[in-house]
Design an enzyme around this catalytic site. Structure first.
Site, short mmCIF file in Angstrom:
data_model
loop_
_atom_site.label_atom_id
_atom_site.label_comp_id
_atom_site.label_asym_id
_atom_site.label_seq_id
_atom_site.Cartn_x
_atom_site.Cartn_y
_atom_site.Cartn_z
CE LYS A 209 -3.66 2.34 2.50
NZ LYS A 209 -4.60 2.37 3.59
CG HIS A 385 -2.40 -35.03 18.92
ND1 HIS A 385 -2.42 -36.19 19.66
CD2 HIS A 385 -3.51 -35.06 18.15
CE1 HIS A 385 -3.49 -36.90 19.31
NE2 HIS A 385 -4.17 -36.23 18.40
O1 F6P Z 1 4.01 -3.09 9.74
C1 F6P Z 1 2.66 -3.31 9.65
C2 F6P Z 1 2.12 -2.87 8.32
O2 F6P Z 1 2.17 -1.50 8.22
C3 F6P Z 1 0.73 -3.41 8.10
O3 F6P Z 1 -0.25 -2.64 8.67
C4 F6P Z 1 0.65 -3.54 6.63
O4 F6P Z 1 -0.36 -4.39 6.25
C5 F6P Z 1 2.02 -4.05 6.31
O5 F6P Z 1 2.86 -3.41 7.23
C6 F6P Z 1 2.50 -3.85 4.91
O6 F6P Z 1 2.39 -2.51 4.50
P1 F6P Z 1 2.47 -2.11 2.97
O7 F6P Z 1 1.32 -2.71 2.27
O8 F6P Z 1 2.43 -0.63 2.96
O9 F6P Z 1 3.78 -2.63 2.43
#
Ligand code: F6P
Length: 540
Positions: A209, A385
């Site tokens: 993201k 287990h």
């Molecule tokens: O470190 C946690 C985080 O920020 C998550 O919330 C997120 O899903 C992941 O890292 C990956 O982030 P990105 O999609 O920005 O690489």
């Protein structure tokens, strides 16, 4: 501004009184379960999904009080604000519109005066067309060979949900393209994957993201080097999925295709966006992904519209709060009696703990109560287990059992001790729930089982795109409901930042060492120095 603390609500104080009553022997589950109508009174059935909380330490009066807590905290209103595009993620001033990615109602959803639905549909349309062309070999690798594999580079929310859905569906549907997940920056994660792929027929799908995540960028570099070593052009092998406006969008790196997710979709809630759409459509086709979205949508509608006492995610959220806050359980286990769901617990671990592991309310007041508990899990019967000794006689924790009526490989079964494999699996699941609840007296104290250990049971018909969508959306809705009731923000994750900042200082120091440049002597703490000496010397 009014306090968001759940502890300030009237029903919260009343629930504390209930928790004293529930410590009395007459409220032991073995007595509560004597009621013949127990299951009928404490279960909810919707098409395709059954939720049984008869073995939770609750009674009718308590449930009424928990539903009052939901009312008082305006949980349902907050859920509606979320689905209608309000900026419910207050600390980051963002909407949380993962439900829009699977909204089939054709209604507009406005954010800052703009309907978000056309851009969501457009991305899905692009992914559908792209994956169809790829499956029809209209798009092939640099050497003209059709693609057989895709390595998905991403971590946390950009990986766990997609892996859960892929692993579940691949038991039922043969993938057109095999997916591999490169999440960890550990070179051994990369090394294991390249043993299984042919570079000429492999796609690399980078999902981030923010496009700033250190592990993902390091793995992208690793992939680019790999392509170069095999004389393959990234323009034919690399796909990116990132938020609109992220550094990934403006990168000059050549790629085959790029798709957007949006600011208003949180990483751990992003499986139904392009983050899941592209890899899962590569694997199974867009039509299957769309069926999965329909399952999510059915659960979203239920979560938003079902009356409180018939609302599965809301009821589960309230029971979670009851168990953690009032009965004091420190953890909860998710035990699917279904190996196709082996990656459900890792996904829910992130979803739940990153959403609910908070120390302030959504308006920044420090909380004077616990927020989320520890979630962990493992498929049954393996879990039995592994750690069920502790579950039965050690520290108690609530369990969520998940059963499937029809296994995928039904026709392969044989009988042992007069029952088929799947019946054996169910015998164990049913026995564990009952044993935890009722316990067993014994003159021999080592063989005494205290019982009164709560559990819920979820049953779905079969593994299918729709049921997996329902399960995913159930856990999402349950998590946000818990956050809304607790008065915290289930959409931010500032708790992951400090470690990242410290890692960046250590990385800088290592980089200088690699170049033989002396670094500031006291830029790191003395313990870290000792470990770095070990690493750079190559011995203890
Ligand atoms: O470190 C946690 C985080 O920020 C998550 O919330 C997120 O899903 C992941 O890292 C990956 O982030 P990105 O999609 O920005 O690489």
């Amino acid at each position: 501004m009014t306090s968001q603390k759940v502890s300030a609500l009237k029903s919260y104080a009343k629930l504390h009184q209930f928790s004293h009553a529930f410590s009395q022997p007459e409220q032991h589950l073995k007595h509560l379960l004597e009621d013949k109508n127990r299951l009928e009174n404490f279960s909810i059935r919707v098409p395709g999904f059954f939720y049984d909380y008869s073995r939770q330490r609750v009674n009718q009066n308590l449930m009424q009080q928990l539903f009052s807590l939901a009312q008082e905290s305006k949980a349902k209103q907050k859920f509606s604000q979320m689905t209608s595009g309000e900026k419910i993620n207050s600390t980051e001033s963002r909407a949380a519109l993962h439900t829009a990615t699977r909204d089939f109602t054709r209604a507009a959803i406005f954010l800052d005066g703009q309907d978000v639905m056309p851009q969501i549909k457009q991305v899905n349309h692009q992914i559908k067309a792209f994956t169809q062309d790829l499956h029809e070999n209209k798009i092939s690798g640099h050497t003209g060979k059709p693609f057989s594999d895709a390595v998905v580079i991403g971590i946390g929310g950009s990986y766990l949900g997609c892996q859960f859905v892929y692993e579940a569906l691949k038991t039922k549907i043969d993938p057109k393209i095999n997916l591999h997940f490169l999440s960890n920056v550990d070179i051994d994660n990369f090394g294991e994957i390249i043993k299984k792929i042919n570079p000429q027929t492999c796609l690399w799908v980078v999902i981030s993201k923010t496009y700033t995540t250190a592990e993902t960028l390091a793995n992208l570099n690793q992939a680019l080097l790999y392509l170069k070593q095999h004389h393959l052009d990234p323009a034919c092998h690399l796909i990116t999925i990132t938020a609109k406006g992220s550094p990934g969008e403006s990168s000059s790196q050549k790629h085959l295709a790029s798709f957007n997710m949006f600011d208003y979709i949180g990483g751990r809630y992003s499986v139904s966006s392009a983050v899941g759409a592209l890899p899962l459509s590569l694997a199974f086709g867009f039509d299957v992904f769309e069926q999965f979205l329909k399952g999510c949508h059915a659960m979203d509608i239920h979560a938003q519209q079902a009356p409180d006492n018939e609302n599965i995610p809301l009821t589960a959220a309230l029971i979670g709060i009851w168990n953690t806050h009032f009965l004091g359980y420190p953890a909860q286990a998710i035990i699917p009696y279904c190996s196709a769901l082996s990656k459900l617990a890792p996904h829910v671990q992130q979803l739940y703990m990153e959403s609910l592991g908070k120390s302030v309310t959504s308006i920044g007041e420090p909380v004077d109560y616990k927020t989320g508990c520890v979630i962990f899990g493992e498929p049954g019967t393996n879990a039995q287990h592994s750690f069920f000794q502790l579950a039965h006689q050690g520290m108690a924790f609530p369990v969520e059992f998940i059963g499937i009526i029809h296994p995928v490989f039904n026709q392969e079964q044989t009988q042992s001790k007069g029952v088929y494999n799947h019946q054996e699996l169910w015998a164990n699941m049913l026995a564990q729930a009952q044993a935890l609840a009722i316990g067993k007296d014994s003159q021999d104290s080592a063989k005494y089982f205290s019982g009164n250990r709560p559990s819920s049971t979820i049953i779905v018909n079969e593994i299918s795109p729709e049921t997996i969508g329902m399960l995913l959306a159930f856990y999402e809705a349950r998590t946000v409901y818990e956050g809304f009731i607790l008065g915290i923000n289930p959409f931010d994750q500032f708790g992951v930042e400090l470690g990242k900042v410290l890692a960046s200082g250590i990385r800088k120091h290592m980089a200088q060492k690699n170049k033989n440049v002396p670094s500031e002597p006291d830029s790191l703490d003395p313990i870290t120095h000792v470990y770095l000496d070990m690493l750079f010397k190559g011995s203890l």
